[in-house]
Design an enzyme around this catalytic site. Structure first.
Site, PDB file in Angstrom:
ATOM      1  N   VAL A 150      12.040 -27.249  29.134  1.00 28.88           N
ATOM      2  CA  VAL A 150      13.056 -26.898  29.926  1.00 28.88           C
ATOM      3  C   VAL A 150      14.195 -25.903  29.372  1.00 28.88           C
ATOM      4  O   VAL A 150      15.219 -25.421  29.887  1.00 28.88           O
ATOM      5  CB  VAL A 150      13.881 -28.099  30.364  1.00 28.88           C
ATOM      6  CG1 VAL A 150      12.945 -29.118  31.061  1.00 28.88           C
ATOM      7  CG2 VAL A 150      14.343 -28.764  29.249  1.00 28.88           C
ATOM      8  N   HIS A 197       8.686 -28.976  34.123  1.00 33.06           N
ATOM      9  CA  HIS A 197       9.531 -30.053  34.145  1.00 33.06           C
ATOM     10  C   HIS A 197      10.999 -29.411  34.359  1.00 33.06           C
ATOM     11  O   HIS A 197      12.187 -30.212  34.065  1.00 33.06           O
ATOM     12  CB  HIS A 197       9.606 -31.011  33.029  1.00 33.06           C
ATOM     13  CG  HIS A 197       8.282 -31.606  32.488  1.00 33.06           C
ATOM     14  ND1 HIS A 197       8.137 -32.047  31.298  1.00 33.06           N
ATOM     15  CD2 HIS A 197       7.375 -32.069  33.309  1.00 33.06           C
ATOM     16  CE1 HIS A 197       6.604 -32.618  31.484  1.00 33.06           C
ATOM     17  NE2 HIS A 197       6.330 -32.647  32.687  1.00 33.06           N
TER      18      HIS A 197
HETATM   19  N1  NAD Z   1      12.633 -27.462  24.209  1.00 34.87           N
HETATM   20  C1  NAD Z   1      12.374 -27.996  25.375  1.00 34.87           C
HETATM   21  O1  NAD Z   1      12.530 -27.711  26.299  1.00 34.87           O
HETATM   22  C2  NAD Z   1      12.258 -29.642  25.211  1.00 34.87           C
HETATM   23  C3  NAD Z   1      12.657 -30.420  23.949  1.00 34.87           C
HETATM   24  C4  NAD Z   1      12.145 -31.757  23.822  1.00 34.87           C
HETATM   25  C5  NAD Z   1      11.720 -32.234  25.050  1.00 34.87           C
HETATM   26  N2  NAD Z   1      11.357 -31.593  25.977  1.00 34.87           N
HETATM   27  C6  NAD Z   1      10.600 -32.502  27.161  1.00 34.87           C
HETATM   28  O2  NAD Z   1      10.243 -33.522  26.503  1.00 34.87           O
HETATM   29  C7  NAD Z   1       8.940 -33.928  27.177  1.00 34.87           C
HETATM   30  C8  NAD Z   1       8.141 -34.348  25.833  1.00 34.87           C
HETATM   31  O3  NAD Z   1       6.829 -33.946  25.769  1.00 34.87           O
HETATM   32  P1  NAD Z   1       6.224 -32.554  24.722  1.00 34.87           P
HETATM   33  O4  NAD Z   1       4.842 -32.998  24.445  1.00 34.87           O
HETATM   34  O5  NAD Z   1       6.576 -31.605  25.161  1.00 34.87           O
HETATM   35  O6  NAD Z   1       6.927 -32.924  23.238  1.00 34.87           O
HETATM   36  P2  NAD Z   1       6.989 -34.112  22.277  1.00 34.87           P
HETATM   37  O7  NAD Z   1       8.383 -34.228  21.654  1.00 34.87           O
HETATM   38  O8  NAD Z   1       6.674 -35.349  23.020  1.00 34.87           O
HETATM   39  O9  NAD Z   1       5.925 -33.835  21.175  1.00 34.87           O
HETATM   40  C9  NAD Z   1       6.358 -32.710  20.523  1.00 34.87           C
HETATM   41  C10 NAD Z   1       5.036 -32.257  19.727  1.00 34.87           C
HETATM   42  O10 NAD Z   1       5.050 -30.899  19.136  1.00 34.87           O
HETATM   43  C11 NAD Z   1       4.577 -30.840  17.920  1.00 34.87           C
HETATM   44  N3  NAD Z   1       5.238 -30.294  16.903  1.00 34.87           N
HETATM   45  C12 NAD Z   1       6.220 -30.476  16.185  1.00 34.87           C
HETATM   46  N4  NAD Z   1       6.780 -29.282  15.540  1.00 34.87           N
HETATM   47  C13 NAD Z   1       5.855 -28.438  15.735  1.00 34.87           C
HETATM   48  C14 NAD Z   1       5.555 -27.141  15.450  1.00 34.87           C
HETATM   49  N5  NAD Z   1       6.390 -26.433  14.609  1.00 34.87           N
HETATM   50  N6  NAD Z   1       4.598 -26.240  16.260  1.00 34.87           N
HETATM   51  C15 NAD Z   1       3.764 -26.983  16.792  1.00 34.87           C
HETATM   52  N7  NAD Z   1       3.722 -28.119  17.189  1.00 34.87           N
HETATM   53  C16 NAD Z   1       4.799 -28.931  16.630  1.00 34.87           C
HETATM   54  C17 NAD Z   1       4.749 -32.662  17.552  1.00 34.87           C
HETATM   55  O11 NAD Z   1       3.676 -32.953  16.451  1.00 34.87           O
HETATM   56  C18 NAD Z   1       4.344 -33.204  19.019  1.00 34.87           C
HETATM   57  O12 NAD Z   1       3.055 -33.479  19.033  1.00 34.87           O
HETATM   58  C19 NAD Z   1       8.422 -32.846  27.726  1.00 34.87           C
HETATM   59  O13 NAD Z   1       8.343 -33.230  29.283  1.00 34.87           O
HETATM   60  C20 NAD Z   1       9.653 -31.749  27.917  1.00 34.87           C
HETATM   61  O14 NAD Z   1       9.876 -31.213  29.025  1.00 34.87           O
HETATM   62  C21 NAD Z   1      11.719 -30.150  26.071  1.00 34.87           C
END
Ligand code: NAD
Ligand code: ZN
Length: 228
Positions: A88, A104
């Site tokens: 997001v 999302h």
């Molecule tokens: N940046 C954002 O917009 C943000 C941040 C946090 C959560 N979210 C939301 O949270 C929900 C969670 O699901 P998700 O699966 O996206 O996230 P998640 O937090 O569930 O999982 C994160 C994944 O990223 C992996 N990871 C960690 N560091 C990494 C790296 N440097 N390179 C590659 N992979 C790495 C982890 O092993 C894990 O499998 C989503 O719906 C999303 O909308 C979004």
């Protein structure tokens, strides 16, 4: 060749944006699963907005990393391309990606619970919490999809249609446990696509992946490009 890319919070980790499932995802004593729900918002909109205000401040300072930039480049390499993100934070667009579907929602957009209007609001920090609609003064919520809510229909249909007929699905930095987005890798495989996963950790997707690149997003995508 038709390339689909599915990204999750892991792609933004190298930009300093916490993932939900890592230990850095905690805010005060709350887990994201306790705050990113319609129930939490109903019970305490101020608390939920304080969390979003904190996240917006982090994202506001973040810059796209090499992983985001390489994905933007992939869009030029493939005529038929779609980036599907669960994030997001808007960092893909900031990196130059154009063909993006946000499953999302977007943390910079607000949705009025009274009049239903949506608009972008980039203020950091917010002046009042919870913020009020500029049109009708109704209670605003972040225009994101919370746990238990359905995905925006048009975006979801676009994603499914593309993934079912792609040649490769590249999945980067997603835990593969948030449904229905986690269904997309399976749909791609069923449609005959090669599934490539980039994640430093194993996930449920790893079991069905044709290629698993067990690295951080930036290094992993670099390796993927070399494999092409
Ligand atoms: N940046 C954002 O917009 C943000 C941040 C946090 C959560 N979210 C939301 O949270 C929900 C969670 O699901 P998700 O699966 O996206 O996230 P998640 O937090 O569930 O999982 C994160 C994944 O990223 C992996 N990871 C960690 N560091 C990494 C790296 N440097 N390179 C590659 N992979 C790495 C982890 O092993 C894990 O499998 C989503 O719906 C999303 O909308 C979004
Ligand atoms: Zn309103």
């Amino acid at each position: 060749m038709k390339l689909a890319v599915l990204t999750g919070a892991g792609i933004s980790a190298e930009s300093g944006v916490p993932t939900f499932r890592g230990s850095s995802g905690l805010w005060k004593t709350f887990k994201p699963e306790e705050l990113a729900t319609p129930e939490a918002f109903k019970n305490d909109p101020k608390l939920v907005w304080e969390w979003y205000d904190w996240r917006r401040a982090i994202i506001n300072k973040a810059e796209p990393n090499k992983g985001h930039l390489l994905i933007a480049k992939l869009e030029d390499l493939f005529e038929d391309f779609l980036l599907i993100t669960q994030n997001v934070d808007g960092l893909h667009q900031k990196a130059g990606s154009k063909k993006v579907v946000e499953l999302h929602g977007n943390i910079w957009r607000v949705l009025c619970t009274a009049c239903g209007r949506r608009y972008y609001d980039y203020r950091v920090p917010l002046e009042e919490i919870p913020p009020r609609c500029k049109h009708c003064k109704g209670l605003l919520r972040p225009d994101v999809v919370w746990f238990g809510e359905s995905l925006p229909q048009e975006e979801w249909e676009t994603a499914i249609k593309f993934v079912k007929s792609c040649s490769i699905l590249l999945v980067v930095g997603t835990s593969g446990v948030v449904y229905p987005a986690a269904q997309l890798p399976l749909l791609a495989k069923q449609g005959g696509a090669k599934l490539v996963e980039i994640n430093p950790e194993d996930t449920p997707i790893s079991e069905i992946a044709d290629i698993m690149i067990k690295k951080k997003a930036s290094e992993g995508i670099e390796e993927f490009i070399k494999l092409l």
